[in-house]
Scaffold this active site. Sequence first.
Site, PDB file in Angstrom:
ATOM      1  N   GLN A  33      -3.867  66.860   2.624  1.00  0.00           N
ATOM      2  CA  GLN A  33      -4.674  66.930   1.397  1.00  0.00           C
ATOM      3  C   GLN A  33      -3.997  66.167   0.269  1.00  0.00           C
ATOM      4  O   GLN A  33      -4.656  65.434  -0.474  1.00  0.00           O
ATOM      5  CB  GLN A  33      -4.924  68.394   1.017  1.00  0.00           C
ATOM      6  CG  GLN A  33      -5.815  69.089   2.049  1.00  0.00           C
ATOM      7  CD  GLN A  33      -6.067  70.548   1.762  1.00  0.00           C
ATOM      8  OE1 GLN A  33      -5.470  71.125   0.848  1.00  0.00           O
ATOM      9  NE2 GLN A  33      -6.932  71.160   2.550  1.00  0.00           N
TER      10      GLN A  33
ATOM     11  N   ARG B 235     -14.755  64.427   4.670  1.00  0.00           N
ATOM     12  CA  ARG B 235     -14.424  63.034   4.332  1.00  0.00           C
ATOM     13  C   ARG B 235     -15.624  62.112   4.498  1.00  0.00           C
ATOM     14  O   ARG B 235     -15.755  61.108   3.795  1.00  0.00           O
ATOM     15  CB  ARG B 235     -13.238  62.571   5.186  1.00  0.00           C
ATOM     16  CG  ARG B 235     -11.901  63.223   4.719  1.00  0.00           C
ATOM     17  CD  ARG B 235     -10.872  63.186   5.818  1.00  0.00           C
ATOM     18  NE  ARG B 235      -9.523  63.593   5.395  1.00  0.00           N
ATOM     19  CZ  ARG B 235      -9.102  64.857   5.281  1.00  0.00           C
ATOM     20  NH1 ARG B 235      -9.920  65.864   5.507  1.00  0.00           N
ATOM     21  NH2 ARG B 235      -7.850  65.117   4.918  1.00  0.00           N
TER      22      ARG B 235
ATOM     23  N   ASP C  17      -3.275  74.924  11.301  1.00  0.00           N
ATOM     24  CA  ASP C  17      -4.399  75.864  11.171  1.00  0.00           C
ATOM     25  C   ASP C  17      -4.586  76.713  12.428  1.00  0.00           C
ATOM     26  O   ASP C  17      -5.351  77.689  12.409  1.00  0.00           O
ATOM     27  CB  ASP C  17      -5.694  75.104  10.850  1.00  0.00           C
ATOM     28  CG  ASP C  17      -5.597  74.391   9.511  1.00  0.00           C
ATOM     29  OD1 ASP C  17      -4.772  74.796   8.671  1.00  0.00           O
ATOM     30  OD2 ASP C  17      -6.346  73.407   9.310  1.00  0.00           O
TER      31      ASP C  17
ATOM     32  N   ARG D 278      -4.498  78.991  -5.127  1.00  0.00           N
ATOM     33  CA  ARG D 278      -3.820  77.963  -4.311  1.00  0.00           C
ATOM     34  C   ARG D 278      -3.244  76.850  -5.191  1.00  0.00           C
ATOM     35  O   ARG D 278      -3.872  76.423  -6.161  1.00  0.00           O
ATOM     36  CB  ARG D 278      -4.797  77.404  -3.261  1.00  0.00           C
ATOM     37  CG  ARG D 278      -5.156  78.493  -2.260  1.00  0.00           C
ATOM     38  CD  ARG D 278      -6.114  78.033  -1.209  1.00  0.00           C
ATOM     39  NE  ARG D 278      -5.539  77.057  -0.297  1.00  0.00           N
ATOM     40  CZ  ARG D 278      -6.220  76.482   0.688  1.00  0.00           C
ATOM     41  NH1 ARG D 278      -7.508  76.784   0.860  1.00  0.00           N
ATOM     42  NH2 ARG D 278      -5.639  75.625   1.489  1.00  0.00           N
TER      43      ARG D 278
ATOM     44  N   ARG E 152      -1.024  83.438   5.328  1.00  0.00           N
ATOM     45  CA  ARG E 152      -1.358  83.645   6.749  1.00  0.00           C
ATOM     46  C   ARG E 152      -0.199  84.225   7.552  1.00  0.00           C
ATOM     47  O   ARG E 152      -0.439  84.762   8.640  1.00  0.00           O
ATOM     48  CB  ARG E 152      -1.873  82.344   7.378  1.00  0.00           C
ATOM     49  CG  ARG E 152      -3.285  82.004   6.931  1.00  0.00           C
ATOM     50  CD  ARG E 152      -3.834  80.740   7.569  1.00  0.00           C
ATOM     51  NE  ARG E 152      -5.231  80.533   7.149  1.00  0.00           N
ATOM     52  CZ  ARG E 152      -5.886  79.386   7.239  1.00  0.00           C
ATOM     53  NH1 ARG E 152      -5.278  78.321   7.737  1.00  0.00           N
ATOM     54  NH2 ARG E 152      -7.142  79.291   6.850  1.00  0.00           N
TER      55      ARG E 152
ATOM     56  N   ARG F 239     -10.014  81.941   9.380  1.00  0.00           N
ATOM     57  CA  ARG F 239      -9.183  81.847  10.590  1.00  0.00           C
ATOM     58  C   ARG F 239      -8.602  83.217  10.981  1.00  0.00           C
ATOM     59  O   ARG F 239      -8.406  83.497  12.155  1.00  0.00           O
ATOM     60  CB  ARG F 239      -8.094  80.793  10.420  1.00  0.00           C
ATOM     61  CG  ARG F 239      -8.699  79.426  10.090  1.00  0.00           C
ATOM     62  CD  ARG F 239      -7.984  78.251  10.628  1.00  0.00           C
ATOM     63  NE  ARG F 239      -8.582  77.040  10.080  1.00  0.00           N
ATOM     64  CZ  ARG F 239      -9.627  76.397  10.603  1.00  0.00           C
ATOM     65  NH1 ARG F 239     -10.201  76.829  11.717  1.00  0.00           N
ATOM     66  NH2 ARG F 239     -10.112  75.311  10.022  1.00  0.00           N
TER      67      ARG F 239
HETATM   68  O1  SPQ Z   1      -9.728  73.150   3.131  1.00  0.00           O
HETATM   69  P1  SPQ Z   1      -8.750  74.261   3.305  1.00  0.00           P
HETATM   70  O2  SPQ Z   1      -9.271  75.522   2.696  1.00  0.00           O
HETATM   71  O3  SPQ Z   1      -7.372  73.928   2.826  1.00  0.00           O
HETATM   72  O4  SPQ Z   1      -8.670  74.521   4.904  1.00  0.00           O
HETATM   73  C1  SPQ Z   1      -7.613  74.643   5.870  1.00  0.00           C
HETATM   74  C2  SPQ Z   1      -8.226  75.507   7.040  1.00  0.00           C
HETATM   75  O5  SPQ Z   1      -7.578  76.376   7.617  1.00  0.00           O
HETATM   76  O6  SPQ Z   1      -9.366  75.208   7.378  1.00  0.00           O
HETATM   77  C3  SPQ Z   1      -6.323  75.265   5.340  1.00  0.00           C
HETATM   78  F1  SPQ Z   1      -6.415  76.432   4.900  1.00  0.00           F
HETATM   79  O7  SPQ Z   1      -7.319  73.389   6.488  1.00  0.00           O
HETATM   80  C4  SPQ Z   1      -6.623  72.304   5.841  1.00  0.00           C
HETATM   81  C5  SPQ Z   1      -5.306  72.051   6.556  1.00  0.00           C
HETATM   82  O8  SPQ Z   1      -4.488  73.188   6.587  1.00  0.00           O
HETATM   83  C6  SPQ Z   1      -7.505  71.081   5.917  1.00  0.00           C
HETATM   84  C7  SPQ Z   1      -6.786  69.802   5.688  1.00  0.00           C
HETATM   85  C8  SPQ Z   1      -7.552  68.557   5.459  1.00  0.00           C
HETATM   86  O9  SPQ Z   1      -8.749  68.497   5.799  1.00  0.00           O
HETATM   87  O10 SPQ Z   1      -6.949  67.592   4.954  1.00  0.00           O
HETATM   88  C9  SPQ Z   1      -5.404  69.714   5.728  1.00  0.00           C
HETATM   89  C10 SPQ Z   1      -4.528  70.891   5.934  1.00  0.00           C
HETATM   90  O11 SPQ Z   1      -4.026  71.319   4.668  1.00  0.00           O
HETATM   91  P2  SPQ Z   1      -2.722  70.666   4.000  1.00  0.00           P
HETATM   92  O12 SPQ Z   1      -2.434  71.564   2.829  1.00  0.00           O
HETATM   93  O13 SPQ Z   1      -1.651  70.745   5.040  1.00  0.00           O
HETATM   94  O14 SPQ Z   1      -3.018  69.311   3.596  1.00  0.00           O
END
Ligand code: SPQ
Length: 429
Positions: free
Chosen positions: A171, A29, A317, A124, A348, A390
């Site tokens: 996200q 960010r 996570d 995804r 996972r 992870r």
């Molecule tokens: O970026 P990415 O690949 O989605 O990474 C993960 C991780 O384990 O590092 C998920 F696989 O983290 C996400 C987290 O699960 C990072 C994130 C964010 O920075 O906003 C939010 C989470 O995902 P989501 O789908 O719940 O918004």
Amino acid sequence: MAQSKLLDYQNVSLKGTIQVPGDKSISHRSIMFGAIAKGKTTVSGFLLGEDCLSTIECFRKLGVEIDVDGTNVTINSTGIDAWEEPKEVLYTGNSGTTTRLMLGILAGTNLHTVMTGDASIGKRPMRRVADPLRLMGANISGRANGQFTPLAIQGTQLKAIDYSMPVASAQVKSAILFAGIRAEGTTTVRENEVSRDHTERMLKQFGGKLTVENGVITIDGGQQLNGTHVDVPGDISSAAFFLVAGAIVPNSEITLKNVGVNPTRSGILEVFEKMGAKMTVEVEDQHAAEPTATIKIRTSQLEATTIEGDIIPRLIDEIPILALLATQANGKTVIRNAEELKVKETDRIEAVVTELKKLGANIEATDDGMIIEGPTKLHGAHLNSYGDHRIGMMAAVAALITDSSIELDDAECIAVSYPTFFNDVSELI
Ligand code: SPQ
């Protein structure tokens, strides 16, 4: 061809102090806001993980000047309207955060862009972001009607929406908020369960305005953001591996400094407390944009617990490593309401259950989580990371307590979020 790594740590104990690398979510960010804002942004403690480097490369292709000097990053931007239309595809690597948040950012530019990532990203779901953005007027196309990368975005003037989140996802929320900065009118996002709020906090650091009240976030469009300084704290999701290691490896005592303890991320600390871990958390600055703490953990006798409901998004996570922890706790640990785990870098739930079973754990998958009965003595085996950082780190921590070595396929993927992970393990042995 990915190589396998031998993890041979017999009869070790972990002692010492480490500082885990910068938070991945906050590092992403910092680059995004720095590129949108006008002027100079400086970032300290930036995570040099592959995912965050993918974010930097995407913005460089948009013509934003970004210098990296160790963990200090400088971004010089003349603002979003000055970005260049990239001649090449923006490559987001393994990073869901880069792909989804950039979708929200790019939708409101005046540029045509194409984004793609690696094989995992290609599986995804992206419509969770594309659909609300389309309600704002975004032009997004991709495989399966925009569900999968590659995605093409024809930027346009967006309009505000009032959106109730169907899943707890930072996200999705962040993509809509980024789009909201550029939209006409006031955008509202309604969350049933609170997800990580780094976007909301950082927008304010860059001089932006938004309100958050009882899970309702509102943001006015047409805001001008200005460059600033961002201090990235250590990543609690990385610290989690050493918190678990410290609790389950005999005769261990670990101190983790400068760990981000934003309450929307620190669910794991509540679980540790409930399970009876010998842990102390000393918060340094409660009022910082992102609060940090020094956390001390010692080998502990653990009791099983239930992890469910609104804590899930605050530790999503950490579930793979918490599953390993549960194999060493007394009784039946139940993890529920965690179906989101199925759409991470890999499924996972399936990956954790399959790999921990190979070590002799008493673990079963359920539709939305897993059930683990402990304590069990774990043995060595040949494990797969499935290219998921992870899962790879969960396997490496397991190797600290197995009675013989673990061979881990594709351990390199750990560099996605924690490139210095094995150095930190060595530091503590
Ligand atoms: O970026 P990415 O690949 O989605 O990474 C993960 C991780 O384990 O590092 C998920 F696989 O983290 C996400 C987290 O699960 C990072 C994130 C964010 O920075 O906003 C939010 C989470 O995902 P989501 O789908 O719940 O918004």
